[in-house]
Write a protein that holds these residues in place. Structure first.
Motif, PDB file in Angstrom:
ATOM      1  N   VAL A 450       0.938  -1.197   0.017  1.00 49.74           N
ATOM      2  CA  VAL A 450      -0.007   0.043  -0.093  1.00 49.74           C
ATOM      3  C   VAL A 450       0.753   1.087   0.114  1.00 49.74           C
ATOM      4  O   VAL A 450       0.514   2.268  -0.933  1.00 49.74           O
ATOM      5  N   LEU A 453       2.564   1.615  -3.492  1.00 47.30           N
ATOM      6  CA  LEU A 453       1.733   1.978  -4.468  1.00 47.30           C
ATOM      7  C   LEU A 453       1.350   3.650  -4.409  1.00 47.30           C
ATOM      8  O   LEU A 453       1.000   4.279  -5.208  1.00 47.30           O
ATOM      9  N   ALA A 454       1.056   3.952  -3.169  1.00 43.20           N
ATOM     10  CA  ALA A 454       0.702   5.485  -2.656  1.00 43.20           C
ATOM     11  C   ALA A 454       1.628   6.350  -3.461  1.00 43.20           C
ATOM     12  O   ALA A 454       1.413   7.388  -3.882  1.00 43.20           O
ATOM     13  N   SER A 456       3.877   5.707  -5.531  1.00 48.24           N
ATOM     14  CA  SER A 456       4.013   5.511  -7.140  1.00 48.24           C
ATOM     15  C   SER A 456       2.923   6.417  -7.805  1.00 48.24           C
ATOM     16  O   SER A 456       3.145   7.227  -8.605  1.00 48.24           O
ATOM     17  N   ILE A 457       1.624   6.208  -7.072  1.00 48.96           N
ATOM     18  CA  ILE A 457       0.685   7.234  -7.504  1.00 48.96           C
ATOM     19  C   ILE A 457       0.769   8.639  -7.506  1.00 48.96           C
ATOM     20  O   ILE A 457       0.674   9.557  -8.205  1.00 48.96           O
ATOM     21  N   ALA A 472      -3.788   6.996 -10.485  1.00 46.73           N
ATOM     22  CA  ALA A 472      -4.037   5.847  -9.801  1.00 46.73           C
ATOM     23  C   ALA A 472      -4.404   4.672 -10.958  1.00 46.73           C
ATOM     24  O   ALA A 472      -4.013   3.632 -10.713  1.00 46.73           O
ATOM     25  N   THR A 479       0.414  -2.252 -12.603  1.00 49.01           N
ATOM     26  CA  THR A 479       0.640  -3.263 -11.523  1.00 49.01           C
ATOM     27  C   THR A 479       0.019  -4.563 -12.012  1.00 49.01           C
ATOM     28  O   THR A 479       0.615  -5.739 -11.672  1.00 49.01           O
ATOM     29  N   ALA A 546      -4.319   3.117  -3.529  1.00 44.72           N
ATOM     30  CA  ALA A 546      -3.404   2.087  -3.395  1.00 44.72           C
ATOM     31  C   ALA A 546      -3.884   0.924  -2.738  1.00 44.72           C
ATOM     32  O   ALA A 546      -3.612  -0.301  -2.930  1.00 44.72           O
TER      33      ALA A 546
END
Length: 825
Positions: A450, A453-454, A456-457, A472, A479, A546
Motif C-alpha cells: 500500500v 503504491l501510494a 507511485s501514484i 491511480a 501493477t 493504493a
C-alpha cells in the motif's frame, strides 16, 4: 481386604457415615479408621495449608487437611514419629461468620470422627463423609489436640432428579505461582452463592525457573526451590519436579497462599489435572523436555508419573481411586461424573494419562516453530492417517486422547444423561484454531504494498498535471501487468467514460478497447473511482487507490500463484516464505491434534441427538467461545454439535505472549500475531506495547478504533505500572495515553487497517469470542433455559503486588437451551 490393608494400599482415603447428634462416633481405640493411633494432644499443632473439600454429591463429600507440629516449615516433609489421630467435626448449623477463622465450630455436629495422621502421607488427611443430606450447606473443622483449623464450608449436590432452578460455579485453571498475581483467587473467594469450584488443571506447575516463568511476580510469592529437581535441558537454572518430595513441595507451597486457602475454605472443588501436575505436554508417563532422547516420542518416566499422581491424590480432595500397590503408571483413575438434580450432568475427563503420543512428536521440527504451534495441516493429516492404518482393530488407539475405555465411558455418560445440560470438564480446547498461511502472506504483502503504491501514484500524478485518479488508474493497470503505453491509454479512456457519467461496465469496456485486459481495466477503473471519491486531499486519494490496487490485485495474485507470484519474488523473501503457503493448525497439543477422535465423539452426540452439551475448558491461557462441529473440514465447517467455553489462566502468562515469542523469528509473518508500538508518555519517556493481532487472525470481528484501543488497555496499564506509575494514577494515566493514541495515524489508520484485514481472513468462523491475551476466571450460571458464562479478565501485576482493582473487564456469553450457538454480550 481389611480396613488396615485398604489404608496402606488404597491411598488412605477413610470413610465414615454422618449421623445427626451422634457425637464422638469412631472415638474408640479399636476403630479400624484410627488403627490404634493415639489422639493428638496439646496446642503445638498447625494447619499450614488450611482445609479443603471436594467432589460434592447428594450424600457425600471428601474433606482434607494437613496437620504438622507447630514450628515445622510448612513446605518441609512431615517429621516422622508423630503419627496420631485428629478430630473432624461437621455441622449443618450456620457458621458463616466463622469462615476464615479458627474459632470453635458451633452447633450440634452431624459427624465427629477421629482420623489417622501419618507422616507416610506427609501428614495429609483425606476423609469421605457419607450419609449427608442433598442440597445442604455444611461447615467443618479439624482439631488436633487443643489446636483448631480454620472453619470450612461446602454444599452437597441436589438430589438425583430433583428440580433445580440454578447451578452457579466458578471455573479456574492455570495458576502459575511464579508469574503475575493471584488476585483472581481473592475475587473468587469473595463471590456469594457458588455451588462449587470447577478446576480444570495446572493447579501447580512442575517447572521452576523456565523462560515462561521469568516475568514479574508479586512479592508475596517467593522463589520456589525444589528439594530434588532435574535440569530441564533448556540451560540456566530451570528445573522440573522429579520426585514425590518435589511434587509434595509444590502443592504445599501453592496451598500456602492465603487466597487459595480462602477459596478452598468457602467452596468445594471438582478438579481434574492437565499436564503441569506431571510434565508439560505430557502423554501417559512420557515427558517431552527430552523428547529427542526417545526418537521424538518423549522420555518415559514411570516412577515420576506415579509420584506426581500420588501427590495430586494426597493434596486434592477428590473422590477417586488410587492404588500405590498397582504396577505401572496408570494406578489412579480421575475421570468421573456428577449429577446436579435434573439440571446438569458434569462429566470430568482425563486427557493426559491415556492419550497416545502426539500425532507429530513434540521434538519434530516442522516449519520454524515446531510440532505444537503452527503445524501444517496436510502433514498432520498424513501422519494421522498412517497411524490409524496401523491401529489394527481400533484405528483410534494410536491417535486417541481419551483411550478406548474412557471414550466408551464418556459416550455412555452422555447418552444416559437425563439432565437438561451435559457439561464436560475438558482440559484442552475442542475448537478448531487454524489459519491459511497463503491468505496471511497475501494479506501482509498487500498491506506492505500500500505505501509503495501510494508513493507511485503520487509520483505519477506529477506527470498527469496533479490528476490523482488518472495516476491511480495508470499505476493500477501497470501493477496488473499492462505496458506503460497501454496503461496510459486505458486510464485516459476510463477517465473519459467517468466524466460522461458512464457506469462500471462501460468503464471496463473502454479500458479493454484501449488495449487493457479485462482484469487490468477492472482494476484501473476501481482505482480511478476510489481516488476520485476519496476526501482529504491528494495524499488521502492516493492511499485509498493504493489499497484498492493492493487488495484487488496483489493479494489475489499471491493467493493464486503463491511462491511463484511476482510480488513474492519482489519481496526478496521467497525462500523464507515458501514453507508457509499452506494451512496450519495453531496448537496440536489440544483436540486439533487428535482430530479423528474428536470427530468420533461429535458423531456420537450427533447420531444420538444428544443436545445441550457444553465443554468447560482450560489449558490455553485465553478466553474463547464457539461451537464444535462434527467435522471442521467439511463444507461450510461442518455441522455444529456442541459448544466449547474456554477460560483463561488465573495467573499464567497468556497464549498470545507465548505465540508472540515463538513467532518472533518468522520476520514479517510474525505480524499476524503481534504488532509492536512505542508510545511516548510525558515524564516517563516511552512505553512499548505489543498489540495483539492474533485475535483478529484467529477470527475476532474487525475492530473500530475504540475497540482496538480498549483491547490494549490491560496490557498498557501493566506496562505503565512496570514503569513505576502508582496504582492510584494508573487508570487515569492509561486513559490519557489511549486518548492520545486515538488520533495517531499509525494506530488509527495503519494498525486498524491491518487488524481489519486479518479479521477478514475469516479463519475460524465458528469462534464467537476470542481474547488470547488475558488472565482471569469464569463465572458460570446454569438454568433450565440457558447457560451464561462471565469471562472475567483481571488487570496485570501492578508493581510487586496484585492490583487493588482486580477485574479489568467482563464479557458475557450465553448458550440458550435447545440451540448450538453462542451469543456474546
Amino acid at each position: 481386604m481389611d480396613r488396615r490393608q485398604f489404608l496402606k494400599l488404597g491411598g488412605f482415603l477413610t470413610v465414615s457415615v454422618a449421623t445427626a447428634g451422634l457425637a464422638g462416633c469412631g472415638s474408640s481405640n479399636d476403630d479400624p479408621l484410627v488403627d490404634g493411633l493415639p489422639p493428638a494432644s496439646g496446642t503445638a499443632w498447625s494447619f499450614p495449608q488450611s482445609v479443603a473439600a471436594g467432589d460434592p454429591r447428594p450424600d457425600s463429600i471428601v474433606l482434607w487437611t494437613r496437620v504438622v507440629p507447630a514450628g515445622t516449615d510448612p513446605a518441609a516433609p512431615a517429621p516422622a514419629g508423630n503419627d496420631v489421630t485428629v478430630q473432624l467435626l461437621v455441622s449443618s448449623g450456620d457458621n458463616a461468620r466463622l469462615l476464615g477463622t479458627n474459632a470453635a465450630l458451633a452447633g450440634m455436629p452431624v459427624a465427629d470422627q477421629r482420623l489417622p495422621l501419618r507422616a507416610q502421607y506427609d501428614n495429609t488427611v483425606r476423609h469421605k463423609l457419607t450419609g449427608l443430606q442433598p442440597g445442604q450447606t455444611y461447615y467443618y473443622q479439624f482439631v488436633a489436640g487443643d489446636a483448631r483449623s480454620n472453619v470450612g464450608r461446602f454444599r452437597t449436590a441436589p438430589a438425583s432428579g430433583a428440580s433445580v432452578d440454578q447451578l452457579r460455579f466458578a471455573t479456574l485453571t492455570c495458576q502459575d505461582w511464579s508469574v503475575n498475581h493471584w488476585g483472581a483467587l481473592e475475587h473468587v473467594a469473595s463471590e456469594d452463592n457458588l455451588d462449587f469450584i470447577l478446576h480444570l488443571g495446572d493447579y501447580v506447575y512442575e517447572t521452576v525457573g523456565e523462560d515462561f516463568q521469568q516475568g514479574q511476580v508479586e512479592a508475596r510469592h517467593d522463589a520456589l526451590r525444589l528439594p530434588d529437581g532435574t535440569p530441564t535441558g533448556a540451560g540456566g537454572s530451570a528445573r522440573y519436579a522429579t520426585t514425590l518430595a518435589d511434587y509434595r513441595y509444590l502443592y504445599k507451597k501453592y496451598r500456602g497462599d492465603r487466597r487459595l486457602q480462602a477459596v478452598h475454605e468457602r467452596f468445594a472443588f471438582v478438579a481434574i489435572w492437565d499436564d503441569h501436575e506431571f510434565s508439560d505436554d505430557c502423554w501417559q508417563d512420557a515427558q517431552t523436555y527430552d523428547a529427542s532422547l526417545a526418537g521424538g516420542s518423549g522420555l518415559r518416566q514411570t516412577q515420576r508419573r506415579r509420584d506426581a499422581s500420588q501427590a495430586w491424590f494426597e493434596f486434592m480432595p477428590a473422590d477417586v481411586t488410587f492404588d500405590a500397590a498397582q504396577a505401572g503408571f496408570d494406578n489412579i483413575r480421575i475421570y468421573r461424573q456428577f449429577d446436579f438434580g435434573a439440571l446438569a450432568r458434569l462429566v470430568m475427563t482425563d486427557q493426559r494419562l491415556y492419550r497416545a503420543d502426539h500425532v507429530i512428536p513434540e521434538s519434530a521440527q516442522v516449519g520454524r516453530i515446531g510440532s505444537r504451534y503452527l503445524v501444517p495441516q496436510d502433514l498432520y493429516e498424513r501422519a494421522e492417517a498412517q497411524k490409524m492404518a496401523a491401529g489394527g482393530t481400533d484405528p483410534l488407539a494410536p491417535v486417541s486422547m481419551l483411550g478406548a475405555t474412557q471414550r466408551a465411558w464418556w459416550q455412555q455418560a452422555m447418552a444416559e444423561a437425563r439432565t437438561t445440560w451435559k457439561l464436560w470438564g475438558n482440559e484442552v480446547s475442542l475448537l478448531r484454531m487454524g489459519l491459511s498461511g497463503t491468505d496471511a502472506i497475501a494479506t501482509l504483502l498487500a498491506l506492505q504494498a500500500v505505501p509503495v503504491l501510494a508513493t507511485s501514484i503520487g509520483s505519477t500524478a506529477q506527470a498527469t498535471a496533479g490528476n490523482v485518479p488518472l495516476a491511480a488508474a495508470i499505476v493500477a493497470a501497470s501493477t496488473a501487468g499492462a505496458s506503460a503505453i497501454a496503461a496510459q491509454a486505458g486510464a485516459q479512456a476510463i477517465a473519459a467514460v467517468v466524466a460522461a457519467d458512464g457506469g462500471s461496465a462501460q468503464q471496463v469496456a473502454a479500458g479493454v478497447a484501449a488495449g487493457l485486459t479485462t482484469t487490468q481495466a477492472t482494476l484501473a477503473a476501481t482505482a480511478f473511482v476510489g481516488a476520485l471519491s476519496a476526501s482529504g486531499g491528494p495524499a488521502a486519494s492516493a492511499a485509498v487507490a493504493a489499497q484498492a490496487i493492493a487488495f484487488g490485485f496483489v493479494k489475489p495474485d499471491v493467493q493464486a500463484k503463491k511462491v511463484e507470484s511476482s510480488f513474492v519474488t519482489a519481496s526478496g523473501k521467497a525462500a523464507a516464505l515458501a514453507p508457509y503457503f499452506r494451512r496450519f493448525l495453531l496448537n496440536c497439543d489440544q483436540w486439533d491434534g487428535y482430530n479423528a477422535e474428536r470427530k468420533a465423539l461429535m458423531r456420537h452426540l450427533k447420531d444420538n441427538r444428544i443436545g445441550n452439551v457444553v465443554a468447560l475448558t482450560g489449558d490455553i491461557h485465553a478466553f474463547f467461545a464457539g461451537t464444535v462441529s462434527d467435522d471442521f473440514d467439511a463444507a461450510g465447517g461442518g455441522t455444529p454439535v456442541m459448544v466449547d467455553l474456554v477460560t483463561a489462566g488465573a495467573s499464567s502468562e497468556s497464549f498470545f505472549t507465548y505465540l508472540r515469542d515463538a513467532a518472533a523469528g518468522l520476520g514479517d509473518l510474525a505480524t499476524i500475531v503481534s504488532y509492536p508500538i512505542t508510545i511516548p508518555v510525558p515524564d516517563l519517556g516511552s512505553v512499548s506495547v505489543s498489540v495483539n493481532l492474533l485475535d483478529y487472525t484467529l477470527g475476532k470481528a474487525a475492530p473500530t478504533t475504540a475497540a482496538l484501543l480498549e483491547q490494549i488497555r490491560v496490557r498498557l496499564r501493566g506496562a505503565l505500572a512496570a514503569k513505576g506509575v502508582p496504582e492510584a494514577r494508573l487508570d487515569a494515566t492509561t486513559q490519557a495515553v489511549l486518548d492520545g493514541l486515538a488520533g495517531s495515524t499509525d494506530f488509527g489508520v495503519t494498525l486498524l487497517n491491518l487488524a481489519g484485514q486479518l479479521s477478514a481472513l475469516n479463519s475460524n468462523p465458528w469462534l464467537r469470542h476470542v481474547n488470547t491475551d488475558a488472565q482471569g476466571y469464569t463465572l458460570v450460571t446454569v438454568t433450565p433455559a440457558s447457560l451464561t458464562a462471565r469471562f472475567r479478565q483481571v488487570n496485570r501485576l501492578a508493581g510487586t503486588a496484585a492490583p487493588a482493582t482486580t477485574i479489568a473487564r467482563e464479557t458475557v456469553v450465553t448458550v440458550a437451551a435447545g440451540s448450538v450457538a453462542v451469543t456474546v454480550g
